[in-house]
Write an enzyme that holds these catalytic residues in place. Structure first.
Site, PDB file in Angstrom:
ATOM      1  N   ASP A  94      29.079  45.397  44.663  1.00 34.42           N
ATOM      2  CA  ASP A  94      27.642  45.120  44.755  1.00 34.42           C
ATOM      3  C   ASP A  94      26.954  45.834  45.915  1.00 34.42           C
ATOM      4  OD1 ASP A  94      27.695  43.339  42.544  1.00 34.42           O
ATOM      5  OD2 ASP A  94      28.608  41.830  43.836  1.00 34.42           O
ATOM      6  N   ARG A 153      35.527  50.219  42.792  1.00 35.62           N
ATOM      7  CA  ARG A 153      34.261  50.283  42.053  1.00 35.62           C
ATOM      8  C   ARG A 153      33.142  50.764  42.980  1.00 35.62           C
ATOM      9  NH1 ARG A 153      33.978  44.190  40.073  1.00 35.62           N
ATOM     10  NH2 ARG A 153      34.386  43.989  42.312  1.00 35.62           N
ATOM     11  N   HIS A 194      35.578  39.950  50.027  1.00 34.70           N
ATOM     12  CA  HIS A 194      36.040  39.639  48.668  1.00 34.70           C
ATOM     13  C   HIS A 194      37.125  38.580  48.735  1.00 34.70           C
ATOM     14  CE1 HIS A 194      37.459  40.179  44.545  1.00 34.70           C
ATOM     15  NE2 HIS A 194      36.243  40.648  44.320  1.00 34.70           N
ATOM     16  N   SER A 238      32.610  34.379  36.924  1.00 35.10           N
ATOM     17  CA  SER A 238      32.091  34.596  35.563  1.00 35.10           C
ATOM     18  C   SER A 238      33.221  34.636  34.536  1.00 35.10           C
ATOM     19  CB  SER A 238      31.249  35.870  35.495  1.00 35.10           C
ATOM     20  OG  SER A 238      31.939  36.978  36.010  1.00 35.10           O
TER      21      SER A 238
END
Ligand code: CMX
Length: 435
Positions: free
Chosen positions: A373, A327, A318, A242
């Site tokens: 996520d 996170r 990842h 993104s």
């Protein structure tokens, strides 16, 4: 105290000088060889971009302008009665590299609330979408349509000097961020039949307004979750799909709205932002199959079946990280504080205990640890936001902070059109055949 735009105007000239000095000193130096596998391998590890907002260390995770997540949790201003950082402050930090005062953050909250309305035709556009159209497609459509009122596109058409690009880019970025909750709220209410969108409250912070538009504004813990969520999903250095898409499209001088809608389309892929939806789908299917208090053995078997079916374990692995994503940890701590006994959280924790060893044993994933996520959906579900197909929209609200901060700096620093060189397999073969 200066506003964000005033502070930015002060910071641009010395930053331009600094970039000039770094390029003069190091411009001709090499990072080392590029190997053919990197061209075929998704450019993994290829040094290719400058991105000022954040840097990702494989072991330590993300730092926003040099600060870790626990550091920003401590340093950024909080809402009265709140303990999570306000994402307004994170945006200020991304843009300036500085921690804002509470007053400056309040100024941003007020400015975003004042800019939150969307044109009527965009409302109608969203309302005309069938509820079967994925919320991310609706989101991207609406953001594209905002380019109707782009200050940058208008200024460009009128022949703006390139030295001034950053000004209208800043205005568009502020408008974009401000309007995202209105768009996201409208999509949520339309798709899931949740009634009319309430008005934006000019006295409330950004996350509180977003929570309110979704119908959860009365729930203090949910509002706090939104503050944390929007802060930690904002930026993850420059190469992720993104962030890189936003930067790439922006490099053609596409305005922030159409640059960001392109970024949203990348975020909507299952290997990127859509993984937060995929995780919940996967966990609910697991619960349906093996029950809510399943044994470790049953969970392991389910994970192996996923891998043997040629699918990924969503929320794990990842491209850059090699340890548990900070996170993920920040969200786990939120869960331990607010919902320690939630059944789905317990399953997420059980999966965390079991999956890394399985991925290691399977021997393919370079990183067996969970990413952001793997945890976000369970928190949203706990408060009643259990429409999984919607989860990536919230990621998309947050990621705009990082992408626009970078678009502003790219235009301020005169970043050029991106145009890397591609090769054919034949060319590669010829190049090395006789060497
Ligand atoms: N489950 C199963 N297999 C996995 C895996 C996982 N969670 N993570 C990686 N692998 C596999 C890859 O599919 C690849 O297999 P092939 O060689 O057959 O193609 C192999 O392990 C090597 O991949 P890698 O170098 O470790 O990982 P990549 O950099 O190629 O991909 C990522 C990274 C995130 C796409 C991958 O780990 C993945 O698919 N994870 C699950 C989806 C996910 O959680 N995405 C969200 C990431 C965070 C975000 O952007 O929001």
């Amino acid at each position: 105290q200066p506003t964000l735009k005033e502070r930015l105007a002060e910071l641009i000239p010395p930053t331009l000088e600094r970039v000039k000095a770094v390029r003069a000193e190091h411009g001709k130096k090499s990072f080392g060889p590029v190997i053919v596998d990197q061209l075929y391998g998704g450019m993994r590890g290829l040094p290719a971009l400058i991105w000022e907002g954040s840097v990702l260390d494989p072991d330590e995770g993300i730092r926003f302008r040099g600060k870790t997540i626990p550091e920003i949790q401590a340093a950024l201003p909080k809402a009265p009665g709140g303990s999570e950082p306000l994402p307004e402050g994170l945006f200020w930090l991304l843009v300036t590299g500085e921690i804002p005062t509470a007053e400056q953050v309040a100024g941003l909250s007020a400015e975003w609330a004042a800019r939150a309305a969307i044109p009527e035709f965009v409302e109608e556009l969203i309302d005309r979408c069938p509820p079967t159209l994925h919320p991310m497609s609706q989101f991207s459509l609406a953001v594209t349509a905002l380019n109707h009122d782009s200050a940058f596109a208008k200024a460009y058409a009128q022949g703006i000097n390139k030295k001034e690009y950053w000004g209208p880019t800043f205005e568009d970025s502020m408008d974009l961020i401000a309007k995202l909750p209105t768009i996201a709220g409208r999509i949520y209410r339309n798709v899931y039949g949740k009634g009319k969108l309430p008005a934006i409250d000019l006295q409330k912070d950004y996350s509180h307004n977003l929570a309110n538009l979704l119908g959860f504004g009365e729930n203090h813990a949910f509002v706090e979750l939104m503050r944390l969520y929007l802060t930690i999903h904002s930026d993850h250095e420059g190469g992720n799909v993104s962030a890189h898409t936003g930067k790439l499209v922006g490099s053609a001088l596409s305005d922030p709205f159409i640059s960001y809608s392109a970024a949203l389309n990348g975020l909507a892929g299952p290997l990127h932002g859509l993984a937060n939806q995929e995780v919940l789908v996967w966990l609910t299917k697991m619960q349906a199959k093996i029950g809510t208090d399943a044994t470790d053995e049953a969970v392991k078997e389910y994970v192996w079946a996923t891998l043997k079916g040629g699918q990924v374990v969503p929320g794990y692995g990842h491209a850059v990280l090699r340890k548990t994503d900070p996170r993920y940890i920040a969200q786990r701590e939120f869960a331990l504080k607010h919902l320690p006994d939630d059944k789905l959280f317990k399953l997420v924790a059980q999966v965390y205990k079991l999956v890394p060893d399985i991925l290691l044993e399977a021997g393919k994933a370079k990183n067996p640890w969970p990413n952001v996520d793997a945890h976000s959906g369970v928190l949203l579900t706990h408060y009643g936001l259990d429409q999984m197909g919607y989860y990536t929209v919230l990621f998309g609200v947050s990621r705009a902070f990082g992408v626009t901060a970078q678009l502003i700096w790219d235009r301020a620093l005169g970043a050029p059109l991106e145009r890397p060189k591609s090769y054919s397999t034949e060319a590669i073969d010829k190049m090395f055949k006789n060497k």
